[in-house]
Enzyme design. Structure first.
Site, mmCIF file in Angstrom:
data_model
loop_
_atom_site.group_PDB
_atom_site.id
_atom_site.type_symbol
_atom_site.label_atom_id
_atom_site.label_comp_id
_atom_site.label_asym_id
_atom_site.label_seq_id
_atom_site.Cartn_x
_atom_site.Cartn_y
_atom_site.Cartn_z
ATOM 1 N N ASP A 165 0.827 -1.209 0.000
ATOM 2 C CA ASP A 165 0.000 0.000 0.000
ATOM 3 C C ASP A 165 0.864 1.265 0.000
ATOM 4 O O ASP A 165 2.100 1.194 0.029
ATOM 5 C CB ASP A 165 -0.929 -0.064 1.231
ATOM 6 C CG ASP A 165 -2.274 0.592 1.005
ATOM 7 O OD1 ASP A 165 -2.416 1.357 0.043
ATOM 8 O OD2 ASP A 165 -3.188 0.343 1.816
ATOM 9 N N ASP A 215 -10.298 3.447 -3.253
ATOM 10 C CA ASP A 215 -11.004 2.226 -2.858
ATOM 11 C C ASP A 215 -12.416 2.145 -3.448
ATOM 12 O O ASP A 215 -13.122 3.144 -3.554
ATOM 13 C CB ASP A 215 -11.115 2.160 -1.329
ATOM 14 C CG ASP A 215 -9.753 1.952 -0.689
ATOM 15 O OD1 ASP A 215 -8.743 1.871 -1.421
ATOM 16 O OD2 ASP A 215 -9.699 1.886 0.553
HETATM 17 C C1 GLA Z 1 -6.044 1.405 1.596
HETATM 18 C C2 GLA Z 1 -6.180 0.379 0.469
HETATM 19 C C3 GLA Z 1 -7.281 -0.602 0.835
HETATM 20 C C4 GLA Z 1 -6.948 -1.286 2.153
HETATM 21 C C5 GLA Z 1 -6.733 -0.261 3.243
HETATM 22 C C6 GLA Z 1 -6.176 -0.873 4.508
HETATM 23 O O1 GLA Z 1 -7.177 2.207 1.686
HETATM 24 O O2 GLA Z 1 -6.450 1.015 -0.751
HETATM 25 O O3 GLA Z 1 -7.459 -1.555 -0.190
HETATM 26 O O4 GLA Z 1 -5.792 -2.074 1.983
HETATM 27 O O5 GLA Z 1 -5.807 0.748 2.839
HETATM 28 O O6 GLA Z 1 -5.970 0.056 5.531
#
Ligand code: GLA
Length: 396
Positions: A154, A209
């Site tokens: 990430d 997301d």
């Molecule tokens: C980000 C990523 C998500 C998830 C969260 C976890 O938002 O894009 O897919 O992994 O972090 O905290």
């Protein structure tokens, strides 16, 4: 003059050094010739992860037909990690994972599945746990010892880091770890990873997301149709071992209708997207299971040609997506975003086929087959639904 030369030499030297840090010694391992399929904890469980949950999901994947349908990776997302020990080794949360990660990976492997973890290129993960910045090689060696097969990496708390450089360091570390590990890049498309990530990772997120809703933004996340719109121009950037990732599936999480989840799954297959289920596999209803294990739709996703669909036509709330498949077949999705059912059709002209050519058609949701169609094909498409067809040329 000498100063000028010295300055030039320094600049060239710095350039070479910068290039050096970006060079990967080993080629990217061939681990994702077709888009990865699996399950990830985040969409349904967020930070509520534990070894018991992961075992349940591994059992469910192996026992529910998901493994037979092609799903392999069980990936623990954020919040499995707690701290580093005095030597800098990353530690799992001892309350949630009392048996440790190695034993859990063994449990997953014993069910014929593969095991994945999550980390972050910054000092902290998005959930505020320790990230891998500065610990890339140490973490990669630890993952290899534990039996990790997949790393989702990430992009929170990365400050001014350059994405290509940061992901290249982790790619190098994984390739030196002694174990084949898929690298899933999760920097949300900000630095256009499709333009640099092919030598580095096997898949890369193209957006922020997803959320379990048909449309509309909320905080950092987007509804289904908004995510779909963000993929339309990226088709050139996807290829075997380097896939655009429009984020994990929400199928079965309850925020959309069955028709909408069928559209979600169909479009993901058209996009050659990684199929990472994000639901509770231990408590799947029949509709969820039917969607996630639709073999004909999965075959489109996993088509070995590895070409992503293009949106070739759009008018109001109606659109047509076409994906070329190996052997000359075409997958077609007629997508109706509107509030009422619509009559839709695709013409052979839009498929770049001669009008008189015959093709056998299969409706991939009803299973209905129609032999030797010519010129055009279509039907009624439900509100928020798709008609998904596979067309196979069958002669003149
Ligand atoms: C980000 C990523 C998500 C998830 C969260 C976890 O938002 O894009 O897919 O992994 O972090 O905290």
């Amino acid at each position: 003059m000498r100063i000028l030369f010295a300055a030039l030499a320094l600049l060239i030297g710095l350039g070479a050094q910068a290039h050096e840090t970006l060079r990967l010694d080993a080629p990217k391992p061939d681990l994702a010739p077709t888009p990865p399929m699996g399950w990830n904890s985040w969409n349904k469980f967020a930070c509520n992860v534990s070894e018991q949950l992961i075992r349940e999901q591994a059992d469910a994947m192996a026992g529910s037909g998901m493994r037979d349908a092609g799903y392999r990776y069980i990936v623990i997302d954020d919040c499995w990690q707690k701290s580093r020990d005095a030597d800098g080794n990353i530690q799992a949360d001892p309350e949630r994972f009392p048996g440790g990660i190695k034993a859990l990976a063994d449990y997953v492997h014993a069910r014929g599945l593969k095991f994945g973890l999550y980390s972050d290129a910054g000092v902290l993960t998005c959930g505020g746990r320790p990230g891998s910045a500065g610990y890339e090689f140490q973490d990669a060696r630890q993952y290899a010892r534990w039996g990790v097969d997949y790393l989702k990496y990430d992009w929170c708390a990365t400050g001014p880091r350059n994405a290509e450089a940061a992901y290249t360091i982790m790619a190098k570390a994984l390739r030196q770890s002694g174990r084949d590990i898929v690298l899933s890049i999760c920097e949300w498309g900000t630095s256009k990873p499709g333009t640099w990530a092919h030598p580095v990772g096997h898949l890369w997120r193209t957006t922020g997301d997803i959320r379990d809703a048909w449309a509309g933004p909320k905080d950092w996340s987007h509804g289904l149709v908004d995510i779909i719109d963000m993929q339309a121009d990226l088709w050139k950037e996807s290829a075997p071992n380097g896939w655009n990732d429009p984020d994990m599936l929400e199928v079965g999480n309850g925020g959309m209708t069955t028709t909408e989840y069928e559209s979600h799954f169909s479009i993901w297959a058209m996009l050659a997207a990684p199929l990472i289920a994000g639901n509770d596999m231990a408590k799947m209803d029949a509709a969820t299971k039917r969607i996630l294990t639709n073999a004909a739709v999965i075959a489109v996703d996993q088509d070995p040609l590895g070409r992503q669909a293009r949106r070739i036509w759009r008018e109001g709330s109606l659109e047509i997506w076409v994906r070329p498949l190996q052997g000359g077949d075409r997958a077609v999705v007629l997508f109706n975003r509107g509030d009422k059912p619509a009559e839709m059709r695709v013409s052979w002209d839009q498929l770049e086929w001669a009008a008189h050519m015959k093709a056998d058609a299969t409706d991939l949701w009803s299973g209905k087959k129609t032999a030797r169609v010519a010129g055009q094909i279509g039907g009624t498409v439900a509100s928020h639904g798709v008609l998904m067809l596979r067309l196979s040329p069958s002669g003149l």
